[in-house]
Design a protein around this motif. Structure first.
Motif, PDB file in Angstrom:
ATOM      1  N   ALA A  20     -45.804   8.784  35.410  1.00 41.05           N
ATOM      2  CA  ALA A  20     -44.341   8.852  35.386  1.00 41.05           C
ATOM      3  C   ALA A  20     -43.824   8.893  33.949  1.00 41.05           C
ATOM      4  O   ALA A  20     -42.879   9.642  33.633  1.00 41.05           O
ATOM      5  CB  ALA A  20     -43.755   7.657  36.129  1.00 41.05           C
ATOM      6  N   LYS A  21     -44.427   8.123  33.064  1.00 44.58           N
ATOM      7  CA  LYS A  21     -43.995   8.100  31.663  1.00 44.58           C
ATOM      8  C   LYS A  21     -44.274   9.431  30.977  1.00 44.58           C
ATOM      9  O   LYS A  21     -43.472   9.902  30.167  1.00 44.58           O
ATOM     10  CB  LYS A  21     -44.711   6.968  30.921  1.00 44.58           C
ATOM     11  CG  LYS A  21     -44.182   5.581  31.242  1.00 44.58           C
ATOM     12  CD  LYS A  21     -44.907   4.526  30.420  1.00 44.58           C
ATOM     13  CE  LYS A  21     -44.365   3.137  30.709  1.00 44.58           C
ATOM     14  NZ  LYS A  21     -45.102   2.100  29.929  1.00 44.58           N
TER      15      LYS A  21
ATOM     16  N   VAL B 147     -44.418  12.405  32.381  1.00 44.08           N
ATOM     17  CA  VAL B 147     -43.433  13.386  32.859  1.00 44.08           C
ATOM     18  C   VAL B 147     -42.080  13.144  32.195  1.00 44.08           C
ATOM     19  O   VAL B 147     -41.403  14.082  31.745  1.00 44.08           O
ATOM     20  CB  VAL B 147     -43.302  13.312  34.396  1.00 44.08           C
ATOM     21  CG1 VAL B 147     -42.141  14.180  34.882  1.00 44.08           C
ATOM     22  CG2 VAL B 147     -44.598  13.743  35.052  1.00 44.08           C
ATOM     23  N   GLU B 148     -41.700  11.873  32.096  1.00 48.60           N
ATOM     24  CA  GLU B 148     -40.412  11.524  31.475  1.00 48.60           C
ATOM     25  C   GLU B 148     -40.373  11.969  30.015  1.00 48.60           C
ATOM     26  O   GLU B 148     -39.403  12.587  29.562  1.00 48.60           O
ATOM     27  CB  GLU B 148     -40.194  10.013  31.578  1.00 48.60           C
ATOM     28  CG  GLU B 148     -38.885   9.542  30.965  1.00 48.60           C
ATOM     29  CD  GLU B 148     -38.749   8.026  30.988  1.00 48.60           C
ATOM     30  OE1 GLU B 148     -37.792   7.515  30.393  1.00 48.60           O
ATOM     31  OE2 GLU B 148     -39.619   7.352  31.590  1.00 48.60           O
ATOM     32  N   ASN B 149     -41.429  11.662  29.272  1.00 47.41           N
ATOM     33  CA  ASN B 149     -41.467  12.042  27.853  1.00 47.41           C
ATOM     34  C   ASN B 149     -41.529  13.554  27.680  1.00 47.41           C
ATOM     35  O   ASN B 149     -40.942  14.115  26.756  1.00 47.41           O
ATOM     36  CB  ASN B 149     -42.681  11.397  27.165  1.00 47.41           C
ATOM     37  CG  ASN B 149     -42.509   9.902  26.987  1.00 47.41           C
ATOM     38  OD1 ASN B 149     -41.412   9.397  27.142  1.00 47.41           O
ATOM     39  ND2 ASN B 149     -43.592   9.212  26.681  1.00 47.41           N
ATOM     40  N   TYR B 150     -42.244  14.211  28.587  1.00 47.07           N
ATOM     41  CA  TYR B 150     -42.356  15.676  28.539  1.00 47.07           C
ATOM     42  C   TYR B 150     -40.975  16.327  28.671  1.00 47.07           C
ATOM     43  O   TYR B 150     -40.620  17.236  27.925  1.00 47.07           O
ATOM     44  CB  TYR B 150     -43.286  16.132  29.664  1.00 47.07           C
ATOM     45  CG  TYR B 150     -43.515  17.623  29.746  1.00 47.07           C
ATOM     46  CD1 TYR B 150     -44.391  18.248  28.868  1.00 47.07           C
ATOM     47  CD2 TYR B 150     -42.886  18.388  30.720  1.00 47.07           C
ATOM     48  CE1 TYR B 150     -44.630  19.618  28.958  1.00 47.07           C
ATOM     49  CE2 TYR B 150     -43.116  19.757  30.810  1.00 47.07           C
ATOM     50  CZ  TYR B 150     -43.995  20.362  29.918  1.00 47.07           C
ATOM     51  OH  TYR B 150     -44.219  21.710  30.010  1.00 47.07           O
ATOM     52  N   LEU B 151     -40.185  15.824  29.610  1.00 49.47           N
ATOM     53  CA  LEU B 151     -38.852  16.377  29.830  1.00 49.47           C
ATOM     54  C   LEU B 151     -37.910  16.034  28.668  1.00 49.47           C
ATOM     55  O   LEU B 151     -37.075  16.847  28.272  1.00 49.47           O
ATOM     56  CB  LEU B 151     -38.282  15.853  31.150  1.00 49.47           C
ATOM     57  CG  LEU B 151     -39.025  16.307  32.414  1.00 49.47           C
ATOM     58  CD1 LEU B 151     -38.463  15.627  33.645  1.00 49.47           C
ATOM     59  CD2 LEU B 151     -38.969  17.821  32.565  1.00 49.47           C
ATOM     60  N   LYS B 152     -38.059  14.829  28.119  1.00 51.87           N
ATOM     61  CA  LYS B 152     -37.221  14.429  26.987  1.00 51.87           C
ATOM     62  C   LYS B 152     -37.464  15.312  25.769  1.00 51.87           C
ATOM     63  O   LYS B 152     -36.562  15.580  24.990  1.00 51.87           O
ATOM     64  CB  LYS B 152     -37.499  12.973  26.616  1.00 51.87           C
ATOM     65  CG  LYS B 152     -36.806  11.959  27.498  1.00 51.87           C
ATOM     66  CD  LYS B 152     -37.112  10.540  27.016  1.00 51.87           C
ATOM     67  CE  LYS B 152     -36.417   9.513  27.888  1.00 51.87           C
ATOM     68  NZ  LYS B 152     -36.743   8.132  27.447  1.00 51.87           N
TER      69      LYS B 152
END
Length: 427
Positions: free
Chosen positions: A409-410, A412-417
């Motif tokens: 989850a982290k 994916v979150e960092n990838y999108l950020k």
């Protein structure tokens, strides 16, 4: 059958020098004068409160040799020995390396109660010191978020296409993290730090009094082409790892987590014989080509309890393979290399190391044209020998499954950020 030995001449702390350390293990290099143990390292387990296995070193050894090695291929997983050790020796070793260890690692000490240490060849050097060794450690994917944004995509590295491999290696050199490490004669050199290119010049025997931009680019190109060459020569290994990672992880951590939440299976850490049965079942399924990844949700809804257990344990095997490292070691070829194969392994180990020959001029790829732009063509025809090994094949416990879910989850979150959605990996 496990090879267990007691070797009194090795129980002297002055014979061992700190080499490297991870979260779970400390590795020491043999620095004594006995040629029988040259190019040998000692792998020691650190304290781990989560361990539920009796004799975890014995199990780690067995898992690597009897579960992972048959899957990957015998020639890629080096020989190892279980060395019996006593608490007094372990405490003395712990004291001798304490000042050298990183402060962030010292919260976990060497486990003084382990019955065995693991003795293995040092894959960053050759036992015979004919010429200096350059070793490159590649990790498929270092798990965990990072402050650095990288262009590295593992699928490029495993694509077996020259241009994509080059793209992956260039991205790793720009932002190596823990995914790329270089060693010269067993000592790690920090990529991008002062004098790292000087060390490469020494290996390639290029004069460096004036290391201008052109020469820097040339030396880096030599490293890249050398790696492309060796990856293309070892296509079987890269294809095998890619297939294993993909087929063992068909459901992904999200699918595994759904099974855990909705079905709440009763799980326990498999014993070695149970792992062998899990591998047998996996081989039957993949041999029959019963892949269900196109209808995962439908397949998961009809899974029986045995299948649920199987897929969860397969995911743990994939986690081991995603966290493993591939080490390539190179040195100049010598007339003695193929006349005296016995000299290419430490005498303590019974199996001979597999040496292959390679040269930069062998490549047929147009991406190496840049090498011809500089007046160093005489360096391209120099032959090298290399060896390749897969390391870090420790089993992953069930207790890490929540960590993998949180980490996914982290990521994916960092990838999108990072706004990286336009820089997608593809097969």
């Amino acid at each position: 059958m496990a090879r267990v030995e007691t070797i009194p001449e090795l129980y002297n702390t002055t014979l061992w020098k700190f080499k490297a350390e991870g979260n779970a293990n400390i590795t020491l290099s043999y620095v004594g004068e006995n040629a029988r143990f040259s190019a040998t390292v000692l792998r020691l387990r650190k304290d781990n409160q989560l361990d539920t296995i009796i004799d975890p070193q014995y199990f780690t050894y067995s898992y690597a040799n009897f579960i992972m090695k048959p899957l990957i291929g015998d020639k890629y997983v080096g020989e190892s020995i279980l060395l019996e050790v006593q608490p007094e020796f372990l405490k003395a070793l712990s004291k001798s390396v304490l000042k050298i260890r990183s402060n962030k690692r010292t919260q976990k000490d060497i486990d003084h109660n382990q019955k065995y240490a693991i003795l293995t060849p040092d894959h960053t050097v050759f036992p015979s010191n004919i010429s200096p060794t350059l070793s490159v450690e590649l990790k498929y994917l270092k798990r965990g978020p990072t402050d650095d944004v990288t262009r590295y995509c593992p699928l490029d590295l495993f694509s077996l296409e020259d241009k994509r491999i080059r793209k992956a290696i260039e991205a790793l050199i720009d932002c190596p993290g823990s995914n790329l490490k270089l060693f010269i004669q067993g000592l790690q050199i920090e990529i991008g730090k002062e004098n790292w290119l000087t060390s490469l010049c020494e290996f390639f025997e290029i004069g460096y009094p004036e290391l201008d931009d052109k020469k820097q680019h040339y030396v880096i190109d030599m490293l890249i082409v050398l790696l492309i060459q060796v990856i293309m020569k070892e296509q079987y290994l890269f294809r095998r790892l890619k297939i294993l990672q993909k087929t063992l992880d068909e459901l992904d951590i999200e699918g595994i987590n759904k099974l855990l939440i909705t079905l709440r299976p009763k799980l326990s850490e498999p014993l070695l014989e149970e792992w062998k049965l899990i591998v047998d079942e996996y081989m039957k399924r993949t041999t029959a080509n019963n892949s269900n990844n196109e209808n995962v949700l439908e397949f998961m809804s009809t899974m029986e309890n045995k299948q649920i257990h199987q897929r969860i344990y397969e995911y743990l095997m994939s986690a081991t393979l995603k966290d493993c490292s591939i080490i390539f070691s190179f040195r100049k070829s010598d007339i003695r290399d193929f006349a005296e194969q016995k000299s290419h392994s430490s005498q303590i180990f019974q199996n001979k190391e597999r040496l292959q020959q390679i040269s930069l001029s062998e490549t047929q790829s147009p991406i190496s044209d840049s090498l011809n732009k500089y007046p160093y063509d005489n360096y391209l025809d120099k032959p090298y020998v290399y060896k390749v090994n897969v390391i870090d094949l420790d089993p992953k416990p069930l207790a890490k499954l929540p960590y993998y879910q949180e980490l996914d989850a982290k990521i994916v979150e960092n990838y999108l950020k990072c706004g990286a959605t336009n820089n997608k990996c593809s097969e």
